[in-house]
Design a protein around this motif. Structure first.
Motif, PDB file in Angstrom:
ATOM      1  N   ARG A 141       0.846  -1.189   0.000  1.00  0.00           N
ATOM      2  CA  ARG A 141       0.000   0.000   0.000  1.00  0.00           C
ATOM      3  C   ARG A 141       0.879   1.235   0.000  1.00  0.00           C
ATOM      4  O   ARG A 141       2.081   1.160   0.197  1.00  0.00           O
ATOM      5  CB  ARG A 141      -0.978   0.012   1.172  1.00  0.00           C
ATOM      6  N   GLN A 342       4.123   0.940   9.156  1.00  0.00           N
ATOM      7  CA  GLN A 342       2.953   0.657   8.332  1.00  0.00           C
ATOM      8  C   GLN A 342       3.108  -0.685   7.614  1.00  0.00           C
ATOM      9  O   GLN A 342       2.149  -1.435   7.481  1.00  0.00           O
ATOM     10  CB  GLN A 342       2.757   1.785   7.319  1.00  0.00           C
ATOM     11  N   THR A 358      -6.495   5.080  10.666  1.00  0.00           N
ATOM     12  CA  THR A 358      -7.434   5.620   9.689  1.00  0.00           C
ATOM     13  C   THR A 358      -6.699   6.746   8.983  1.00  0.00           C
ATOM     14  O   THR A 358      -5.636   7.147   9.393  1.00  0.00           O
ATOM     15  CB  THR A 358      -8.705   6.166  10.360  1.00  0.00           C
ATOM     16  N   ASP A 359      -7.269   7.211   7.945  1.00  0.00           N
ATOM     17  CA  ASP A 359      -6.563   8.214   7.165  1.00  0.00           C
ATOM     18  C   ASP A 359      -7.614   9.094   6.497  1.00  0.00           C
ATOM     19  O   ASP A 359      -8.796   8.796   6.559  1.00  0.00           O
ATOM     20  CB  ASP A 359      -5.703   7.523   6.121  1.00  0.00           C
ATOM     21  N   ASP A 452     -10.200   4.731  -1.460  1.00  0.00           N
ATOM     22  CA  ASP A 452      -9.635   3.767  -0.521  1.00  0.00           C
ATOM     23  C   ASP A 452      -8.314   4.241   0.072  1.00  0.00           C
ATOM     24  O   ASP A 452      -7.861   5.349  -0.179  1.00  0.00           O
ATOM     25  CB  ASP A 452      -9.503   2.391  -1.180  1.00  0.00           C
ATOM     26  N   HIS A 453      -7.728   3.363   0.898  1.00  0.00           N
ATOM     27  CA  HIS A 453      -6.486   3.705   1.610  1.00  0.00           C
ATOM     28  C   HIS A 453      -5.339   4.050   0.680  1.00  0.00           C
ATOM     29  O   HIS A 453      -4.406   4.713   1.076  1.00  0.00           O
ATOM     30  CB  HIS A 453      -6.062   2.528   2.485  1.00  0.00           C
ATOM     31  N   ASN A 454      -5.373   3.538  -0.534  1.00  0.00           N
ATOM     32  CA  ASN A 454      -4.271   3.808  -1.447  1.00  0.00           C
ATOM     33  C   ASN A 454      -4.517   5.046  -2.279  1.00  0.00           C
ATOM     34  O   ASN A 454      -3.774   5.339  -3.206  1.00  0.00           O
ATOM     35  CB  ASN A 454      -4.052   2.613  -2.368  1.00  0.00           C
TER      36      ASN A 454
END
Ligand code: ADP
Ligand code: MG
Length: 567
Positions: A141, A342, A358-359, A452-454
């Motif tokens: 990621r 991470q 979370t981000d 999303d996270h990426n």
């Protein structure tokens, strides 16, 4: 082994998760920081890092730097005979870091987490993933740099519940994030930044002030000439660093046996840097406002990035927050250490089970819409679907209606940005859906955005009446390589010859000597010429011990010369 990588504009670092803690990896020269510079040696072999950076001035056509700025664009970067893309040059840096880690730990690197500036667009994030792929890495990621930095700090034993701000000023990017650590959960509340603000912009100011101080006698050389331009930049950076300690430093340029000088005094810097220092304020204010946090509520301010070593920047931060910023970790190391944390999280290391991340999505994402003003329809308005600083993963739906009678299709154009006009935002792509012809406003469509996270965006449009769905495939995006192109470039990269690792220290010394030769005049030049010839002679002898001894001796002499400034 899974690693964390800080792929920086100016420097890159790699760290691995070892025995419950992140550990930095040293490169072939023993440094943690590898300059993000790629060069070709005289035999066309690739070199990465300090030796390449040293040759920026002496071999500008064979050296490339600052290519992170071109990530996500189709810009061609010339290096030698060939045109390269930023992903490929980044891949060479990543490959070199990967090799360092494999050497240090004696095991292969299977996957990586790579950090990106919070403000990177989707195209820039995709390009970063592709660079990883080209370097033979499985990219688990991407992580936002300030998040990584905070994660590195969050693991310090003294950490409890806290709210803090990460201030990251690197070579070319500025990021501010507000984060909260609560019950072992780290949440990014907001982030903001400037993709074009960093240490090198301060260098530009110094170069301009240097040029402005010259009269026409002797006339300055052609400043657009790559060698001259590169030398000015390099000298500006040296002067800027030295001004952290010394009250007065001389900026000097030597070219064609001429010399130009200007003295810089510490006390003139606040005024000189003022335009850039002012630009540091806006993202701080935006991030705090978005997070709904007042400066007084912050427990800590973390400084990250090499340019935060500048006293003027520290003073500004101290003034804005009425406190001294925290320097618990080396500002250059935090991001890589956090990326390794991470990486461990992503691979479910037991030691980290507790920490949940979370981000946020750093910018608003939406579509183009038209507004009906009664007498006319005004197109070009931005309709945000995901608001900036929403916690990710996030999915939001909005309903839109047809605008014209009997229209048979709806074209949704996707943009990112904060302006109410799409033309001022960044175009990401478009998706078209057919609709049955009806009077205006009768057909409604559901538009769903998922982020999303990426940092990857998926847009889906749904016409409930027809039961039809369309998913966004971002087209016409010249910034992103196709799978076929990636395949081709992988082959091309595999065929490249790499400058041998064991020769790096020697090559670096020669490059430093050549650079110093060009930057100096008179008898010093002759001495450097002699030093270089002597070293080349000893290199020819192939006597490892003798080479090592002389190298150490010459490096020490160069160090002393550089400390005293270029004569
Ligand atoms: P990036 O993340 O963009 O690769 P870094 O965090 O490595 O950047 O920071 C690089 C910047 O830090 C450069 O502009 C460099 O000049 C600056 N820098 C490094 N050390 C110092 C120092 N001692 N004083 C002032 N600036 C410094
Ligand atoms: Mg950085």
């Amino acid at each position: 082994m899974i690693v964390g990588i800080d792929l920086g504009t100016t420097h890159s670092l790699i760290a691995a998760w070892r025995e419950g803690a992140p550990q930095l990896v040293a490169n072939a020269l023993g440094d943690f920081l590898t300059p993000s510079v790629v060069g070709l040696d005289d035999e066309g072999r690739v070199m990465v890092g300090r030796a390449a950076r040293e040759r920026l001035q002496t071999h500008p056509q064979l050296t490339a730097a600052l290519f992170k700025r071109a990530m996500g664009s189709a810009r061609a970067i010339r290096l030698g005979e060939q045109a390269w893309r930023a992903e490929e040059l980044s891949a060479l840096v990543l490959r070199s870091l990967r090799e360092d880690a494999e050497r240090q730990f004696g095991e292969p690197v299977s996957a990586a987490v790579i950090s990106v500036p919070a403000y990177f667009s989707d195209a820039q994030r995709k390009a970063t993933r592709i660079a990883g792929e080209l370097a033979g890495l499985k990219v688990l990621r991407l992580v936002n740099e300030p998040t990584a930095a905070a994660l590195a700090h969050g693991l310090q034993p003294q950490a409890g519940d806290a709210c803090f701000l990460v201030f990251d000023l690197g070579g070319g990017t500025f990021d501010v994030s507000v984060l909260e650590l609560f019950d072992g959960v780290m949440e990014v509340r907001a982030s903001a930044g400037d993709n074009f603000l960093g240490g090198e912009d301060f260098d530009t100011l110094l170069v301009q002030a240097f040029i402005a101080a010259q009269n026409a006698d002797p006339p300055l050389p052609d400043l657009a000439e790559p060698r001259v331009a590169a030398r000015l930049r390099r000298e500006a950076e040296r002067v800027r660093h030295a001004l952290g300690q010394q009250v007065c430093v001389t900026f000097s340029l030597c070219h064609d046996d001429q010399q130009w000088r200007r003295d810089f005094h510490q006390e003139e810097l606040p005024a000189l840097y003022a335009p850039l220092l002012a630009r540091l304020r806006t993202p701080i204010e935006t991030a705090l406002a978005d997070a709904r946090i007042r400066p007084a509520e912050l427990d800590d301010v973390l400084l990250v990035g090499g340019a935060t070593r500048m006293p003027q920047v520290r003073k500004l931060v101290a003034g804005l927050f009425s406190r001294l910023p925290s320097l618990r970790l080396d500002p250059d190391h935090a991001v890589a250490l956090g990326a390794a944390v991470q990486a461990a999280l992503a691979s479910h290391d037991a030691a980290l089970d507790e920490v949940v991340m979370t981000d946020v999505c750093p910018y608003s994402l939406g579509i183009e819409t038209s507004i009906n003003l009664g007498t006319r329809v005004e197109p070009g308005h931005f309709l945000p679907i995901i608001e900036r600083n929403s916690v990710v993963p996030v999915s939001r739906v909005r309903r839109v209606m047809t605008l014209h009678d009997q229209q048979t299709e709806v074209l949704l154009k996707v943009y990112q940005g904060e302006s109410r006009w799409v033309c001022e935002n960044i175009y990401l792509g478009e998706v078209c859906i057919e609709v049955p012809p009806r009077p205006a406003g009768e057909i409604s469509l559901q538009v769903r955005f998922s982020y999303d996270h990426n940092g990857l965006l998926e847009a889906e449009v749904d016409c409930p009446l027809l039961g039809e769905k369309r998913r966004l495939v971002i087209q016409n995006n010249p910034g992103v390589l196709t799978a076929d192109e990636v395949e081709q470039r992988l082959e091309a990269l595999a065929a490249l010859k790499i400058h041998p690792r064991e020769q790096q220290a020697n090559t670096l010394l020669i490059a430093r000597l050549e650079h110093l030769y060009q930057a100096s005049l008179g008898t010093l030049r002759e001495r450097i010429d002699l030093m270089t010839s002597h070293f080349e002679q000893v290199l020819d002898s192939q006597d490892e011990q003798q080479i090592k001894d002389l190298r150490q001796q010459l490096n020490a002499r160069l160090e002393a010369l550089e400390q005293g400034g270029w004569p």
